[in-house]
Scaffold this motif. Structure first.
Motif, PDB file in Angstrom:
ATOM      1  N   TYR A  50     -30.197  25.163 -84.285  1.00  0.00           N
ATOM      2  CA  TYR A  50     -29.721  25.722 -85.555  1.00  0.00           C
ATOM      3  C   TYR A  50     -28.710  24.792 -86.215  1.00  0.00           C
ATOM      4  CZ  TYR A  50     -26.880  28.462 -88.759  1.00  0.00           C
ATOM      5  OH  TYR A  50     -26.172  28.889 -89.864  1.00  0.00           O
ATOM      6  N   TYR A 311     -23.615  30.309 -85.193  1.00  0.00           N
ATOM      7  CA  TYR A 311     -25.006  30.658 -84.892  1.00  0.00           C
ATOM      8  C   TYR A 311     -25.191  32.172 -84.835  1.00  0.00           C
ATOM      9  CZ  TYR A 311     -29.248  31.147 -82.025  1.00  0.00           C
ATOM     10  OH  TYR A 311     -30.486  31.514 -81.540  1.00  0.00           O
ATOM     11  N   GLU A 312     -24.248  32.882 -84.249  1.00  0.00           N
ATOM     12  CA  GLU A 312     -24.342  34.338 -84.172  1.00  0.00           C
ATOM     13  C   GLU A 312     -24.262  34.961 -85.558  1.00  0.00           C
ATOM     14  OE1 GLU A 312     -25.198  36.152 -81.620  1.00  0.00           O
ATOM     15  OE2 GLU A 312     -25.368  34.331 -80.398  1.00  0.00           O
ATOM     16  N   LYS A 315     -27.655  34.671 -87.114  1.00  0.00           N
ATOM     17  CA  LYS A 315     -28.585  35.680 -86.613  1.00  0.00           C
ATOM     18  C   LYS A 315     -28.322  37.029 -87.292  1.00  0.00           C
ATOM     19  CE  LYS A 315     -29.363  35.474 -82.058  1.00  0.00           C
ATOM     20  NZ  LYS A 315     -29.134  35.248 -80.608  1.00  0.00           N
ATOM     21  N   THR A 318     -29.602  36.841 -90.917  1.00  0.00           N
ATOM     22  CA  THR A 318     -31.059  36.901 -90.974  1.00  0.00           C
ATOM     23  C   THR A 318     -31.555  38.327 -90.794  1.00  0.00           C
ATOM     24  OG1 THR A 318     -31.153  34.678 -90.019  1.00  0.00           O
ATOM     25  CG2 THR A 318     -33.196  35.941 -90.050  1.00  0.00           C
ATOM     26  N   ARG A 319     -30.994  39.041 -89.829  1.00  0.00           N
ATOM     27  CA  ARG A 319     -31.406  40.439 -89.613  1.00  0.00           C
ATOM     28  C   ARG A 319     -31.069  41.314 -90.806  1.00  0.00           C
ATOM     29  NH1 ARG A 319     -28.917  39.526 -84.602  1.00  0.00           N
ATOM     30  NH2 ARG A 319     -27.207  40.917 -85.171  1.00  0.00           N
ATOM     31  N   ASN A 423     -38.852  39.224 -84.694  1.00  0.00           N
ATOM     32  CA  ASN A 423     -37.531  38.583 -84.780  1.00  0.00           C
ATOM     33  C   ASN A 423     -37.334  37.477 -83.744  1.00  0.00           C
ATOM     34  OD1 ASN A 423     -36.737  40.257 -86.953  1.00  0.00           O
ATOM     35  ND2 ASN A 423     -36.235  41.894 -85.516  1.00  0.00           N
ATOM     36  N   LYS A 424     -38.392  36.706 -83.539  1.00  0.00           N
ATOM     37  CA  LYS A 424     -38.336  35.532 -82.668  1.00  0.00           C
ATOM     38  C   LYS A 424     -38.976  34.371 -83.415  1.00  0.00           C
ATOM     39  CE  LYS A 424     -38.542  38.201 -78.374  1.00  0.00           C
ATOM     40  NZ  LYS A 424     -38.536  39.557 -78.955  1.00  0.00           N
ATOM     41  N   ASN A 437     -34.181  33.825 -80.474  1.00  0.00           N
ATOM     42  CA  ASN A 437     -34.193  35.290 -80.490  1.00  0.00           C
ATOM     43  C   ASN A 437     -33.143  35.812 -81.458  1.00  0.00           C
ATOM     44  OD1 ASN A 437     -34.527  37.970 -79.981  1.00  0.00           O
ATOM     45  ND2 ASN A 437     -33.883  37.897 -77.840  1.00  0.00           N
ATOM     46  N   LEU A 438     -33.598  36.316 -82.600  1.00  0.00           N
ATOM     47  CA  LEU A 438     -32.675  36.812 -83.617  1.00  0.00           C
ATOM     48  C   LEU A 438     -32.117  38.182 -83.277  1.00  0.00           C
ATOM     49  CD1 LEU A 438     -34.726  35.816 -86.794  1.00  0.00           C
ATOM     50  CD2 LEU A 438     -32.812  34.572 -85.782  1.00  0.00           C
ATOM     51  N   ASP A 442     -30.451  34.683 -76.328  1.00  0.00           N
ATOM     52  CA  ASP A 442     -31.510  33.683 -76.188  1.00  0.00           C
ATOM     53  C   ASP A 442     -31.792  33.407 -74.711  1.00  0.00           C
ATOM     54  OD1 ASP A 442     -32.153  32.797 -78.948  1.00  0.00           O
ATOM     55  OD2 ASP A 442     -30.009  32.354 -78.990  1.00  0.00           O
TER      56      ASP A 442
END
Length: 607
Positions: A50, A311-312, A315, A318-319, A423-424, A437-438, A442
């Motif tokens: 990422y 990175y978190e 995620k 994105t969700r 969501n992967k 793995n969103l 991971d």
């Protein structure tokens, strides 16, 4: 349906209706480039991948976006498709609007040209867009502008005595070189307002911003009422003033409101394609893509907000924007599909899914939409690629239905059978982690069989292979001219490596875990681990003796960044899905026709 700036506004209701009716949505994008400055290697973690893409890919533009809405008709057992192909270009709508700088990569541009991409249409007719933050900033700038205009017309500004001392600025003194120009304009206005003149407007010639400001100031001071001034832009992007006569204060107010409304409408048009992304997000529909990590990153970055450093946080973002994503590249690479699918590039995957044991989907284009067919391939047109991606998803979903008892003809996107793939995002070129793995933690596979090797720059692949020959075949991931990651094909030989290979004068071998810990402790240098072999000289990848090609994949001989399809081709055979760690889903058992028990997604618990 091709959508450009000229027909975007009138197409919005059609786009909204298509999204609303859809069972699921398929997307695809075309970019001005893929990555620069940072390289990707086979042992990136999801966080590292990422960060590399965030730093090395976001300067490029997503310039064509494909959206294909698939609506399932239960009565006819077919899907009705509505495909859109959007050209996107961030044309500034005003001086306050973002003036975007972006990068281009020659290999990507050359590839798109070879596929017939119309760059003239992109730059002339591309749909603009603004992120929510940019939109709000533009609205604030307009409000500030209106406040300044109101201030200019206030008594404090126009009164020669400066009655309201709260306003510090007064009229600008007209420089001598501009006095004649301003006097000429005043004469033209006097003629316009003269009794008996039936003309209602006067268009001045295009001029500089400073001269326009002088005109505004002088006319407001000299003609206190009866005039309305407005700046417009011609086809050559030159700005000029239009002077209109007004009957009274109410007429003046109406013209001001009309001007404000026109500017707000211009802002709404500038928000542009971001409205489509908001429609997709608000719909909550399943969004399907193929090898879609870059698509997701660019969509978020261009139409939502700059990608976060964390990175978190990415995620979570994105969700929030896309609650349900599915990557057909990943889906086709796992059980129960991988036993039948030998090539997961998009075009080849579609062809494979039309043969047994799969079944070709029955689809039909809705009235008024392009009749995309697989007989007339238009690969690398984003709308067509989105269409093909949707077909692949339907084909694989129908195959899942064959494991049900009785067999199901249609597996809806909400089916529990689809859940394991949600969501992967597929991790291309990664040796042992198949996806990002969103929706949770991971994978963290063991890398006890991986070693970091330092060596003289004269070494080649054959030298490294010879060093590790006692332990079987190896995968070599070049980092730079002097180092590489070496992965054992026979993992149970890992304990013997450090026992039998002692560090010499010219080389050193370190366990992967120790190397990573050492790098993390080197905070003073902040050294980034080199990446793949893409930028290495060809000689570094050539062997003086043949290697066992059955052991593991070999490195590409490309020295430029490959196009997405080539990335996929490099992955076919590179990632051994049996060595990938925790399965995508727990064992899912269903009864098939014969009554015997079959296991869906039955992957080994250990990589």
């Amino acid at each position: 349906m091709e959508v450009t700036r000229s027909n975007f506004r009138e197409s919005l209701p059609t786009i909204s209706s298509a999204i609303s009716k859809a069972s699921f949505l398929a997307i695809d994008g075309e970019f001005t480039g893929l990555q620069k400055g940072v390289n990707l290697h086979a042992f990136d973690t999801p966080n590292e991948r990422y960060q590399k893409l965030r730093q090395g890919s976001m300067d490029f533009l997503l310039m064509q976006f494909g959206l294909c809405a698939f609506e399932y008709e239960a009565t006819t057992k077919r899907h009705i498709i509505r495909a859109f192909n959007f050209y996107l270009f961030p044309k500034p709508f005003s001086r306050q609007a973002p003036d975007v700088c972006f990068s281009c990569q020659s290999s990507s541009i050359d590839f798109l040209v070879s596929q017939g991409f119309d760059f003239n249409k992109l730059f002339r007719e591309g749909i603009p867009y603004l992120t929510p933050a940019e939109e709000q900033k533009s609205r604030d700038a307009l409000e500030s502008k209106y406040n300044q205009l109101d201030m200019m017309s206030s008594p404090a500004f126009t009164s020669p005595t400066g009655a309201d001392t709260a306003v510090a600025k007064g009229p600008i003194e007209i420089p001598s070189e501009h006095k004649q120009y301003v006097e000429d304009i005043c004469k033209q206005v006097e003629e316009l307002t003269a009794e008996g003149n039936t003309s209602q407007t006067l268009e001045l010639k295009p001029t500089s911003a400073f001269q326009r400001k002088l005109v505004y100031q002088t006319l407001k001071l000299k003609f206190h009422a009866g005039l309305h001034l407005e700046t417009k832009t011609n086809n050559n992007r030159q700005r000029y003033i239009v002077i209109s006569k007004v009957k009274n204060a109410e007429d003046q107010k109406q013209k001001e409101e009309s001007r404000k409304a026109a500017e707000m409408e211009e802002l709404e048009n500038a928000v542009g394609f971001s409205k489509v992304i908001r429609m997709i997000s608000q719909s909550g529909k399943l969004v399907v893509g193929h090898n879609m990590m870059l698509d997701v990153l660019h969509v978020l970055h261009q139409f939502s907000c700059p990608l976060p450093e964390s990175y978190e946080d990415f995620k979570s973002l994105t969700r929030c924007v896309f609650p349900r994503l599915l990557d057909t590249k990943l889906m086709s690479s796992t059980h129960p599909f991988k036993d039948w699918i030998i090539n997961t590039t998009l075009g080849d995957l579609r062809k494979l899914l039309e043969n047994k044991p799969f079944e070709k989907p029955v689809v039909e284009s809705a009235e008024g939409f392009p009749a995309y067919t697989t007989d007339n391939e238009q690969l690398h047109e984003a709308g067509y690629d989105a269409f093909i991606t949707g077909l692949c998803f339907i084909g694989m979903s129908k195959y899942l239905g064959t494991f049900q008892s009785p067999k199901k003809e249609h597996i809806p996107p909400s089916s529990p059978l689809i859940e394991p793939f949600l969501n992967k995002l597929f991790m291309f070129r990664v040796q042992d982690i198949p996806y990002m793995n969103l929706a949770g933690p991971d994978l963290q596979p063991s890398r006890d069989h991986v070693f970091h090797l330092s060596f003289p720059k004269e070494w080649k692949t054959s030298d490294i292979s010879q060093l590790f020959a006692p332990f079987g075949n190896v995968y070599i991931g070049w980092l730079d001219d002097n180092s590489a990651f070496v992965s054992l094909y026979k993992k149970d030989e890992a304990d013997r490596v450090l026992q039998n290979i002692t560090t010499g004068d010219t080389f050193s071998v370190v366990a992967y875990k120790d190397f990573i810990e050492r790098m993390q402790k080197s905070s003073s240098r902040k050294h980034n681990i080199p990446a793949s072999d893409l930028d290495l000289p060809v000689k570094k990848r050539q062997s003086s003796s043949p290697l066992n090609v059955n052991a593991s994949p070999f490195q590409s001989t490309r020295s430029i960044t490959p196009i997405p399809e080539e990335m996929e081709e490099e992955n076919n055979g590179t990632v051994n899905m049996d060595d990938l760690g925790e399965p995508l889903a727990k064992r899912m058992k269903t009864d098939c026709k014969s009554g015997s028990e079959k296991k869906l997604f039955d992957e080994p618990e250990n990589w």
